[in-house]
Design a protein around this motif. Structure first.
Motif, PDB file in Angstrom:
ATOM      1  N   UNK A 182      -7.370  -8.117   9.442  1.00  0.00           N
ATOM      2  CA  UNK A 182      -6.103  -8.848   9.397  1.00  0.00           C
ATOM      3  C   UNK A 182      -5.238  -8.667  10.631  1.00  0.00           C
ATOM      4  N   UNK A 183      -5.631  -7.793  11.562  1.00  0.00           N
ATOM      5  CA  UNK A 183      -4.777  -7.500  12.723  1.00  0.00           C
ATOM      6  C   UNK A 183      -4.341  -8.751  13.479  1.00  0.00           C
ATOM      7  N   UNK A 184      -5.224  -9.757  13.743  1.00  0.00           N
ATOM      8  CA  UNK A 184      -4.784 -10.950  14.479  1.00  0.00           C
ATOM      9  C   UNK A 184      -3.744 -11.787  13.730  1.00  0.00           C
ATOM     10  N   UNK A 213      -3.742  -2.511   7.423  1.00  0.00           N
ATOM     11  CA  UNK A 213      -4.765  -3.442   6.932  1.00  0.00           C
ATOM     12  C   UNK A 213      -4.792  -3.480   5.407  1.00  0.00           C
ATOM     13  N   UNK A 214      -4.657  -2.313   4.777  1.00  0.00           N
ATOM     14  CA  UNK A 214      -4.721  -2.247   3.315  1.00  0.00           C
ATOM     15  C   UNK A 214      -3.615  -3.042   2.647  1.00  0.00           C
ATOM     16  N   UNK A 215      -2.512  -3.238   3.353  1.00  0.00           N
ATOM     17  CA  UNK A 215      -1.418  -4.026   2.788  1.00  0.00           C
ATOM     18  C   UNK A 215      -1.835  -5.471   2.526  1.00  0.00           C
ATOM     19  N   UNK A 229       0.860  -1.177   0.000  1.00  0.00           N
ATOM     20  CA  UNK A 229       0.000   0.000   0.000  1.00  0.00           C
ATOM     21  C   UNK A 229       0.898   1.230   0.000  1.00  0.00           C
ATOM     22  N   UNK A 230       0.456   2.279  -0.664  1.00  0.00           N
ATOM     23  CA  UNK A 230       1.257   3.497  -0.706  1.00  0.00           C
ATOM     24  C   UNK A 230       0.462   4.654  -1.275  1.00  0.00           C
ATOM     25  N   UNK A 285      -8.040   2.459  -4.893  1.00  0.00           N
ATOM     26  CA  UNK A 285      -8.070   3.467  -3.827  1.00  0.00           C
ATOM     27  C   UNK A 285      -8.480   2.844  -2.498  1.00  0.00           C
ATOM     28  N   UNK A 286      -7.857   3.306  -1.423  1.00  0.00           N
ATOM     29  CA  UNK A 286      -8.116   2.776  -0.082  1.00  0.00           C
ATOM     30  C   UNK A 286      -9.077   3.699   0.651  1.00  0.00           C
ATOM     31  N   UNK A 287     -10.184   3.184   1.189  1.00  0.00           N
ATOM     32  CA  UNK A 287     -11.096   4.028   1.984  1.00  0.00           C
ATOM     33  C   UNK A 287     -10.385   4.624   3.196  1.00  0.00           C
ATOM     34  N   UNK A 288     -10.811   5.791   3.597  1.00  0.00           N
ATOM     35  CA  UNK A 288     -10.184   6.467   4.744  1.00  0.00           C
ATOM     36  C   UNK A 288     -10.247   5.625   6.017  1.00  0.00           C
ATOM     37  N   UNK A 289     -11.291   4.806   6.143  1.00  0.00           N
ATOM     38  CA  UNK A 289     -11.476   4.022   7.362  1.00  0.00           C
ATOM     39  C   UNK A 289     -10.503   2.840   7.470  1.00  0.00           C
ATOM     40  N   UNK A 290      -9.822   2.510   6.384  1.00  0.00           N
ATOM     41  CA  UNK A 290      -8.922   1.352   6.390  1.00  0.00           C
ATOM     42  C   UNK A 290      -7.484   1.838   6.553  1.00  0.00           C
ATOM     43  N   UNK A 291      -6.805   1.491   7.657  1.00  0.00           N
ATOM     44  CA  UNK A 291      -5.420   1.933   7.849  1.00  0.00           C
ATOM     45  C   UNK A 291      -4.468   1.214   6.893  1.00  0.00           C
TER      46      UNK A 291
END
Length: 694
Positions: free
Chosen positions: A334-336, A153-155, A101-102, A144-150
């Motif tokens: 995906x955090x866990x 997670x987007x990676x 992501x970038x 494009x990545x939604x603002x709500x997705x850090x």
């Protein structure tokens, strides 16, 4: 700033390292992305890392297809050329990574309606979403990545897209009971996606640590072995573990499948099983190919051509968009699955330590770097004049350039290669590493505006030949242009207009090397005057389906190659061509018969056909009253039934002599009599295109 760091596999040196290479230049259908986070997928990437460190014998065992091609090259082209090809392949580093992501830094012309500078995007694809500070990404492999997705997670977007595509292959729906064999990173993500879709997923995984993670993400049933699962109880079984050789995964999966159930191979699984087990239940076996429809399709990936929504609902990009929306809504998390986070500067050490069973996803964090310098189009002053030393820039650093031209160029004492250019920068960097004081760049503009470079060698894809040659003429550079000169009338007009507006004298040579071959020179010495009949039999092996020459924008293989053979006949006949005709036997595949008529009454025929047999690629028969000659695949030349030249090992098609002639012409300002000149080359290609279009 024009350079960046990238993680590369150096197969020839059997190592993985962070290396300096040019920041890639986006094409019309690409965007340039500065990486914020990339994701290490342990299964795929550590396997690639191990392959890179394998010995030459181990590599040969892994890729018998390449060994067969090497042996074929050894038989036909000889030891020297084959060694050059092998070294060129081994010396070319390969990138690692395929999910990141970038932020968008630059946008190609065709992608401008889809992205904006500074926009956050998730990116996918090996070679596109690399572990690198900047990536050139095709527009259909970025979302494009939604603002709500850090970013963290987007990676994961690419891998979630793969998991979603796998579920679609299995057609798993609400209430279906599925088993996932292997709880590595992909297996865990498959379980999450299954839960989001309403399916009931069980995990089969021998590792306790991974089973515990599966429980943490909501999987209710986690089994250590397949024998612990109830027979005939699953609608579908997803195999997410690798398996080769004599394994039992297919048989085990068939046992626990219900009648007419489905086995979906998501991991690298060798498909083998007992027919009776599969037959009794009429089991279906499906294979998952990456992230969805569009993968490995050059029209989709490279040219930005989307599939119609009504016909292909879930493409790569639509799977990525769905994954981002599910993460936005909290249904995928995906955090866990993140077991470690490292800085980009530590990534090579991470791979050196090897995989660990208690690791799943590793996030790679990138520090903010200065933006790359924008490429500004400028032209150097026309100034190509005879010079003592040739300062050359190579545009295009592919297989032919590296193994066909470079070995001869570096032997020229008066040729200094000062720059190499490739769009991704990696192959340019690989070539520059072989040379002294040579820089690697990713944009031809760097070479065109460099006043220290007086010569340009162009070996890119065919659709760019005319444009690059015109730019080099405008910059006053001497030019070596690989065939074909052009692939359409627009290219021809562009070159003619540039010739008319470029009064400075330049040496322009097309890589029609066959006319410079020793056997060609011998033929010119013995051919009689008067009309002759040339019959040129050319047999080519089919190219892979995904080869770039098959793409409509490249003009086709025949247009790309036929000028080689026509040029040789013209150089031997030494008479003006009055007419060229083309009869297509199979236009789609390029099979054709070409007829040449000359002012002195000579006639040439070229049959250009595909073959599946092992036979000579080129056989040239020349007949005239009281005379006959035959040239067989550049190994043997007979005149009137007597062998006058033979090359038992390898072929000499004139590359070395052609480069010598080109360098001598630049140094002295006097063109070799064998060099047709720019107007003649453009006119010949114009005749070829006219003949091909009728």
């Amino acid at each position: 700033m024009t350079e960046m760091k990238a993680l590369l596999r150096f197969s020839g040196e059997r190592k993985i390292a962070l290396a300096d290479c040019p920041i890639p230049t986006p094409g019309d259908h690409d965007i340039l992305v500065q990486t914020n986070f990339s994701l290490i997928s342990p299964g795929t990437e550590f396997t690639q890392a191990q392959q890179s460190k394998a010995s030459l014998w181990q590599k040969a065992w892994q890729r018998p297809d390449l060994v067969a091609l090497t042996l074929k090259s050894l038989t036909r082209e000889g030891l020297g050329t084959t060694v050059s090809k092998v070294r060129n392949r081994l010396d070319r580093p390969m990138p690692l990574g395929y999910c990141a992501v970038g932020r968008v830094c630059a946008i190609g012309q065709s992608a401008q309606n889809h992205f904006t500078p500074g926009q956050r995007v998730a990116i996918a694809g090996m070679g596109s979403a690399r572990h690198a500070q900047w990536n050139r990404v095709p527009m259909n492999l970025a979302c494009p990545v939604p603002d709500e997705v850090p970013d963290q997670s987007a990676a994961f977007t690419t891998l979630y897209a793969l998991a979603l595509h796998g579920l679609r292959q299995g057609q798993s729906a609400i209430g279906d009971r599925i088993a996932i064999m292997g709880a590595g990173l992909i297996g865990q993500m498959m379980a999450q996606c299954a839960h989001a879709s309403g399916a009931i997923a069980d995990i089969i995984e021998p590792d306790h640590f991974r089973r515990q993670i599966a429980r943490n993400i909501g999987v209710r049933t986690c089994l250590a072995q397949c024998k612990d699962a109830t027979s005939d109880s699953y609608d579908a079984v997803y195999i997410c573990a690798p398996a080769h050789g004599a394994h039992t995964l297919i048989v085990d999966a068939a046992r626990i499948c219900r009648d007419r159930g489905t086995i979906i191979c998501v991991g690298d699984v060798g498909i083998s099983g007992q027919r009776k087990v599969l037959y009794d239940k009429e089991i279906s076996i499906k294979q998952v190919r990456s992230y969805g429809p569009g993968r490995y399709d050059p029209a989709y990936e490279e040219m930005g051509q989307d599939y119609p929504l009504g016909y292909v609902r879930w493409t790569i990009k639509r799977n990525m968009q769905a994954a981002l929306e599910l993460m936005k809504d909290g249904r995928l998390d995906p955090a866990p699955l993140i077991t470690s986070e490292i800085g980009f500067e530590d990534i090579a050490d991470h791979f050196a330590k090897g995989p660990k069973s208690d690791q799943l996803a590793t996030l790679v964090r990138y520090a903010l770097s200065p933006s790359p310098e924008p490429n500004q189009i400028k032209h150097a002053v026309n100034r190509a004049t005879p010079v003592g030393s040739i300062k050359a820039g190579l545009i295009g650093t592919g297989n032919y350039s590296g193994s066909g031209l470079l070995p001869h160029l570096i032997k020229q004492s008066d040729v200094d290669i000062t720059a190499c250019c490739s769009r991704d920068g990696i192959s340019a960097m690989a070539m520059a590493r072989k040379l002294a004081n040579t820089k690697a760049v990713s944009s031809p503009q760097h070479i065109m505006v460099d006043v220290n470079i007086n010569t340009v060698i162009i070996t890119t894809r065919h659709d760019s030949h005319a444009k690059l040659a015109a730019s080099a003429m405008a910059a006053g550079k001497h030019i070596w242009l690989e065939k074909p000169v052009a692939i359409n009338r627009g290219n021809i007009d562009l070159l003619r207009d540039q010739v008319a507006s470029s009064p400075a004298p330049i040496i322009f040579m097309v890589g029609h090397n066959r006319r410079y071959a020793p056997m060609s020179a011998r033929l010119r010495d013995v051919l009689p005057t008067g009309p002759k009949h040339f019959r040129y039999r050319v047999r080519v092996s089919p190219l892979p389906r995904d080869h770039w020459l098959h793409h409509p924008t490249q003009g086709g293989r025949t247009i790309g190659e036929i000028s080689h053979f026509i040029d040789l006949i013209i150089s031997l006949c030494a008479a003006q061509v009055s007419d060229i005709d083309c009869h297509w036997l199979d236009r789609q595949h390029g099979d054709s018969i070409w007829t040449l008529r000359f002012a002195d009454g000579s006639v040439g025929e070229i049959s250009y056909l595909h073959t599946n047999r092992r036979e000579a690629k080129e056989v040239l028969q020349i007949d005239a009253p009281g005379f006959d000659a035959q040239l067989i695949d550049w190994h043997k030349l007979t005149v009137n039934g007597r062998t006058v030249m033979r090359k038992r090992f390898g072929q000499d098609k004139g590359q070395k002599a052609a480069i010598n002639s080109f360098a001598r012409a630049i140094s002295t300002g006097i063109a070799d009599p064998l060099m047709p000149g720019i107007e003649a080359e453009i006119n010949l290609m114009s005749q070829i295109l006219d003949a091909a279009s009728t």
